[in-house]
Design an enzyme around this catalytic site. Structure first.
Site, PDB file in Angstrom:
ATOM      1  N   PHE A  59     -10.326  -0.617  -2.620  1.00  0.00           N
ATOM      2  CA  PHE A  59     -10.067   0.772  -2.974  1.00  0.00           C
ATOM      3  C   PHE A  59      -8.570   1.016  -3.224  1.00  0.00           C
ATOM      4  O   PHE A  59      -7.732   0.639  -2.416  1.00  0.00           O
ATOM      5  CB  PHE A  59     -10.577   1.692  -1.858  1.00  0.00           C
ATOM      6  CG  PHE A  59     -10.335   3.145  -2.142  1.00  0.00           C
ATOM      7  CD1 PHE A  59     -10.973   3.773  -3.205  1.00  0.00           C
ATOM      8  CD2 PHE A  59      -9.459   3.879  -1.361  1.00  0.00           C
ATOM      9  CE1 PHE A  59     -10.740   5.118  -3.481  1.00  0.00           C
ATOM     10  CE2 PHE A  59      -9.222   5.222  -1.638  1.00  0.00           C
ATOM     11  CZ  PHE A  59      -9.861   5.838  -2.701  1.00  0.00           C
ATOM     12  N   GLN A  60      -8.278   1.640  -4.344  1.00  0.00           N
ATOM     13  CA  GLN A  60      -6.896   1.956  -4.752  1.00  0.00           C
ATOM     14  C   GLN A  60      -6.000   0.713  -4.789  1.00  0.00           C
ATOM     15  O   GLN A  60      -4.835   0.766  -4.410  1.00  0.00           O
ATOM     16  CB  GLN A  60      -6.298   3.043  -3.855  1.00  0.00           C
ATOM     17  CG  GLN A  60      -6.998   4.385  -4.037  1.00  0.00           C
ATOM     18  CD  GLN A  60      -6.234   5.565  -3.470  1.00  0.00           C
ATOM     19  OE1 GLN A  60      -5.539   5.443  -2.478  1.00  0.00           O
ATOM     20  NE2 GLN A  60      -6.371   6.724  -4.107  1.00  0.00           N
TER      21      GLN A  60
ATOM     22  N   LYS B 247       0.366  -2.610   2.918  1.00  0.00           N
ATOM     23  CA  LYS B 247       0.305  -1.787   4.132  1.00  0.00           C
ATOM     24  C   LYS B 247       0.512  -2.615   5.401  1.00  0.00           C
ATOM     25  O   LYS B 247       1.157  -2.162   6.342  1.00  0.00           O
ATOM     26  CB  LYS B 247      -1.049  -1.074   4.186  1.00  0.00           C
ATOM     27  CG  LYS B 247      -1.053   0.124   5.108  1.00  0.00           C
ATOM     28  CD  LYS B 247      -2.356   0.897   4.974  1.00  0.00           C
ATOM     29  CE  LYS B 247      -2.389   2.089   5.917  1.00  0.00           C
ATOM     30  NZ  LYS B 247      -3.677   2.804   5.798  1.00  0.00           N
TER      31      LYS B 247
ATOM     32  N   GLU C  31       2.901  11.863  -9.394  1.00  0.00           N
ATOM     33  CA  GLU C  31       3.859  10.771  -9.185  1.00  0.00           C
ATOM     34  C   GLU C  31       4.787  10.549 -10.385  1.00  0.00           C
ATOM     35  O   GLU C  31       5.950  10.212 -10.222  1.00  0.00           O
ATOM     36  CB  GLU C  31       3.134   9.457  -8.875  1.00  0.00           C
ATOM     37  CG  GLU C  31       2.485   9.386  -7.506  1.00  0.00           C
ATOM     38  CD  GLU C  31       1.037   9.834  -7.529  1.00  0.00           C
ATOM     39  OE1 GLU C  31       0.594  10.447  -8.524  1.00  0.00           O
ATOM     40  OE2 GLU C  31       0.329   9.579  -6.523  1.00  0.00           O
TER      41      GLU C  31
END
Lengths: 175, 568
Positions: free
Chosen positions: B113-114, B163, B51
């Protein structure tokens, strides 16, 4: 042509900001990463629910306060910045203090409350909780007198300030 | 039109005229990548290996073209991998919009998570950032982000999209023209410094007294000097600057970021100033009586010892960012505004002057030397002889300074280099971004060092896969040369952790990626290899084997007066 950055004078800075999440950390983060030590910081809403007002007290000199003001203006959330001159502004802070106070102490304490125009918020067998409002000097001298009794706990709001006169702070374009 | 957040994002990118994005997919951007898949006819995507380099590529794209770069990464590590790229763009004022995914808001704050607070993390290194909490706000937020990134003093903007916002649907109204300009543009003072139309008239009236005073300062000056920075390039003010130099009859010095605004070949151009500046530039700085500083920020690398900088000069500072005024050096007079607008208005008030004696006194020696060795200066001159117009990206270190000193940059946006943050590992990503921004697909040269290149050589896979024409010229001296130079000069030749006697073999590496590799150790071979690579227009590696003790000269020790050279 070199700029000297010694820090001696105390400045009170009023900042109008968008009332949005994260704004306080944008502003306080700017102060710390540019090397300014915040003595006190207060924030609250204004008559416009979309605008908050932050009052910050910092130490610095004219050159680095100018720099700070200009850096503040680069934050998208900042609408207006005003550096207040002590003689042209009114400043107050509010302090709550819990003092050790047996029965014998109460009368003396009440006299101090009277002199300093403080308020008694709570009394128990062993303590009194007082509210004091005023400028820094007044609060400092009251506190030093209260030390004779024994200060158990205290909390303060930090300074809020407005400029004297008819002028108001709005979000005009700066030059 | 009813769309989900991911589709609105793509629509907004198309609205902004974005043709290519750089990025790397992941769990929290799956809906976005799904839309990219569906709309690949409209938006190209370059998949990098990491990235960070996608971020540098978007940055290089913006630097080379002047258009806003776009980079996409997933939540958590994807987003934190962007941090160096964001900070690099911030320090050099490049317009880049970074899009990150984040975990759904229902999981936010639970160490899921993440998950990473990327808007909190990037707050000090962005011009502005957002976390979008409602899909209804997404389109307006993206329009603001693009506006903020490119307006005023440009800079990076991070837009973090959870999201659930990518999945949620709302009505989307396409916008074009004036409708793309967000409401925020009227509200915020920093947005109003690049005026047009009626705003320009108001600006003129307000700036008038300062313009008159500036003209007065110029009229009174006997030894004027123009100090040109990256702001001139960002504003597109190079022609106005040249006209001012001719009108005032003044020599010009440039910062690293300003190189190319005034052609190196121009007789007024004294070269780069500062720590590795030319004698002519640094000496002129100390002797001038009026410093006309345009689009500069008086960086410590340019100033040397601030207390002794330009001791005899009045300082006229022109910059779009009011916070740069009186930051490091106090000015006699400042004009806040877009360099091009200010210079245009100023030119109308400045009459033709002659400073023959001063021009003669400041004239630099030419950069032709008689060395027969295979050394950086000759390599760079050799490159310019083959491809004078080529865009040159660099990494950071000795090779960067040699490039700045010896490659004769003659146009804006020809040099792509990390100036402010000094990011080793910037080069390959930036070079590929620069190459991608060119509709003609002309080759871009990357001048890098063996140390820097080890930080981004993973992207060889990207330039190989997409056949991006980057000619990688490695200055291999087997050391972290700039650090070694300081160790030689200031740390008793104790070469702590700077000797790179550990590969890789760059020829085998080129082979591994299916690229042509050439190792050269003399000028003939280099020129031949470079000319062939340039003609071929394919990604390749040319490794130049250099002496480990090659130094960047001249040099002014940090914190010393800018004309007291410790290396000549």
């Amino acid at each position: 042509m070199y700029i000297n950055f010694d820090e001696s004078t105390r400045y009170t800075v009023g900042v109008l900001v968008d009332n949005e999440p994260g704004v306080l950390s944008r502003v306080s983060g700017l102060f710390s990463r540019r090397g300014f030590n915040i003595e006190s910081l207060t924030v609250g809403t204004t008559t416009d629910p979309q605008v908050s007002r932050i009052t910050i007290v910092v130490k610095g000199n004219d050159a680095n306060i100018e720099q700070l003001v200009q850096q503040l203006y680069k934050l998208i959330c900042v609408q207006k910045v005003q550096v207040m001159q002590p003689r042209n502004s009114v400043e107050r802070q509010l302090l709550l203090v819990k003092v050790k106070a047996g029965v014998a102490d109460r009368e003396g304490l009440m006299r101090l409350v009277d002199i300093f125009k403080a308020k008694v918020l709570d009394v128990t067998r062993g303590s009194m909780t007082l509210q004091i409002t005023g400028e820094n000097d007044k609060i400092a001298s009251m506190l030093s007198l209260l030390e004779d009794y024994g200060i158990l706990e205290l909390v303060r709001t930090g300074i809020v300030a407005l400029e004297r006169g008819d002028g108001v702070m709005n979000s005009d374009i700066f030059d | 039109m009813r769309l989900n957040g991911a589709a609105i994002l793509i629509e907004c990118l198309i609205e902004q005229g974005v043709g290519t994005v750089f990025g790397f997919p992941g769990g929290a951007v799956l809906p976005i990548y799904d839309e990219l898949y569906k709309r690949q006819d409209r938006i190209g995507h370059v998949l990098t290996a990491h990235e960070q380099h996608a971020g540098h590529a978007a940055d290089g794209y913006a630097r080379a073209s002047g258009r806003t770069g776009v980079c996409i990464a997933t939540s958590g590590p994807g987003a934190t991998n962007l941090v160096t790229a964001v900070a690099t763009a911030y320090m050099d004022s490049t317009p880049v919009v970074f899009i990150t995914g984040n975990v759904p808001q229902s999981l936010m704050g639970t160490d899921s998570f993440q998950e990473a607070d990327i808007s909190g993390i990037t707050m000090p290194i962005t011009k502005h950032n957002y976390m979008v909490t409602k899909v209804e706000r997404l389109a307006e937020t993206l329009r603001e982000a693009f506006y903020i990134a490119a307006s005023g003093r440009p800079g990076p903007v991070v837009v973090d999209i959870p999201k659930d916002v990518q999945i949620a649907e709302t009505d989307y109204e396409p916008a074009s023209g004036d409708a793309l300009i967000p409401k925020i543009s009227m509200k915020h003072p920093m947005m109003q410094l690049r005026p047009e139309g009626a705003a320009l008239e108001r600006y003129k009236t307000r700036a008038m007294p300062r313009l008159e005073q500036a003209a007065q300062l110029i009229a009174e000056a006997h030894r004027p000097l123009i100090y040109c920075g990256g702001g001139v390039i960002l504003s597109g003010a190079q022609e106005e600057l040249m006209e001012l130099a001719d009108r005032v009859d003044a020599p010009v010095v440039s910062t690293l970021m300003g190189l190319g605004a005034v052609p190196a070949q121009n007789e007024r151009m004294l070269g780069m100033l500062g720590m590795h500046g030319t004698h002519a530039a640094n000496t002129a700085m100390q002797n001038c009586d009026l410093l006309i500083a345009v689009g500069v920020r008086f960086s410590d690398r340019a100033l040397g010892k601030a207390e002794t900088f330009a001791p005899n000069a009045k300082v006229l500072h022109i910059d779009i960012d009011r916070a740069e005024i009186n930051k490091n050096v106090s000015t006699t007079l400042h004009i806040t505004g877009d360099a091009r607008v200010v210079l245009e208005l100023l030119l109308a008030r400045v009459s033709q002057k002659r400073h023959d004696q001063w021009m003669l006194q400041t004239r630099g020696s030419n950069d032709e030397g008689g060395s027969e060795r295979f050394e950086p200066r000759r390599i760079l001159k050799g490159m310019a002889a083959v491809a004078p117009d080529i865009t040159v990206a660099t990494d950071v270190g000795q090779h960067q300074m040699w490039t700045a000193q010896h490659f004769p940059f003659h146009r804006v946006r020809q040099l792509i280099s990390s100036g402010g943050l000094g990011t080793m590992g910037f080069g390959l990503g930036a070079a590929m971004g620069a190459a991608q921004s060119d509709p003609e697909g002309k080759p871009v040269a990357l001048v890098t060092g063996d140390g820097s290149f080890r930080m981004n050589l993973t992207e060889l896979s990207t330039i190989a896969y997409y056949n991006i024409p980057v000619i990688v010229v490695i200055f291999n001296n087997g050391t972290l040369g700039m650090v070694r130079q300081w160790q030689t000069l200031f740390f008793g030749q104790r070469y702590s952790q700077t000797t790179l006697d550990r590969g890789p073999d760059f020829m085998k590496l080129a082979d591994a990626y299916g690229l042509k590799g050439t190792r050269v150790s003399n000028m003939n071979d280099f020129s031949e290899a470079f000319a062939a690579a340039y003609a071929e227009g394919k990604p390749c590696i040319i490794e130049c084997v250099l002496d480990i003790d090659e130094m960047v000269a001249p040099m002014v020790a940090p914190g010393s007066p800018i004309d007291s050279f410790c290396l000549n």
